[in-house]
Design an enzyme around this catalytic site. Structure first.
Site, short mmCIF file in Angstrom:
data_model
loop_
_atom_site.label_atom_id
_atom_site.label_comp_id
_atom_site.label_asym_id
_atom_site.label_seq_id
_atom_site.Cartn_x
_atom_site.Cartn_y
_atom_site.Cartn_z
N CYS A 1 -28.22 98.62 26.79
CA CYS A 1 -27.86 99.93 27.48
C CYS A 1 -28.75 99.79 28.81
CB CYS A 1 -28.38 101.32 26.62
SG CYS A 1 -30.30 101.45 26.30
N ASP B 1 -24.73 108.79 27.53
CA ASP B 1 -26.23 108.44 27.59
C ASP B 1 -26.71 109.90 27.39
OD1 ASP B 1 -29.07 107.85 28.45
OD2 ASP B 1 -28.32 107.08 30.26
N ARG C 1 -30.20 104.79 23.66
CA ARG C 1 -28.74 104.24 23.09
C ARG C 1 -29.12 103.03 22.23
NH1 ARG C 1 -25.03 105.02 28.02
NH2 ARG C 1 -26.72 104.47 28.82
#
Length: 146
Positions: free
Chosen positions: A8, A117, A14
């Site tokens: 990420c 996100d 994440r």
């Protein structure tokens, strides 16, 4: 041994959640790590990411790291959280292009290639992201085990 790298942006939300979720599945012959395109080395996972993992009884112990040639070469499969992460890895590490997919792409999802996100969001937003990751990883596991 199958080696999977989740990627990420900052490696605090994440990808560490995805790493912890897959590790918690305890699949034989699967090793997993995570890294970030723009990670500050050594940071902990975000407070909400840690809370959501704890609430779901998913053990974790995370320190952020950057995507490097070593992590890219270590991985057999690189699963990114967004299309832009995939593009960045393919540009920076062209030799790895064939093993890079967005998590949604690899899991057979259509539509937007991006996992949202949660950075800066509420605990509820992190919980939604956790459940999305859990669902996508379950689909990815089916593909990995075939």
């Amino acid at each position: 041994m199958r080696r999977i790298l989740f990627v990420c942006t900052g490696n605090t939300c994440r990808s560490p959640m995805a790493e912890a979720i897959l590790q918690n599945k305890k699949i034989v012959d699967v090793e997993v790590r995570s890294a970030g395109i723009y990670a500050a080395i050594g940071s902990e996972a975000s407070a909400h990411a840690k809370q959501v993992l704890a609430d779901n009884q998913v053990p974790h112990n995370h320190r952020s790291q950057m995507v490097t040639v070593e992590t890219v070469d270590w991985a057999d499969l690189i699963l990114t959280m967004t299309g832009s992460h995939k593009w960045a890895i393919q540009q920076q590490f062209p030799h790895a292009g064939a093993k890079v997919y967005t998590l949604k792409e690899y899991s057979g999802e259509h539509g937007s290639p991006d996992v949202v996100d949660p950075y800066g969001g509420s605990l509820a937003v992190y919980e939604e992201t956790y459940h999305e990751l859990e669902r996508l990883i379950a689909k990815a596991i089916e593909k990995i085990q075939d």
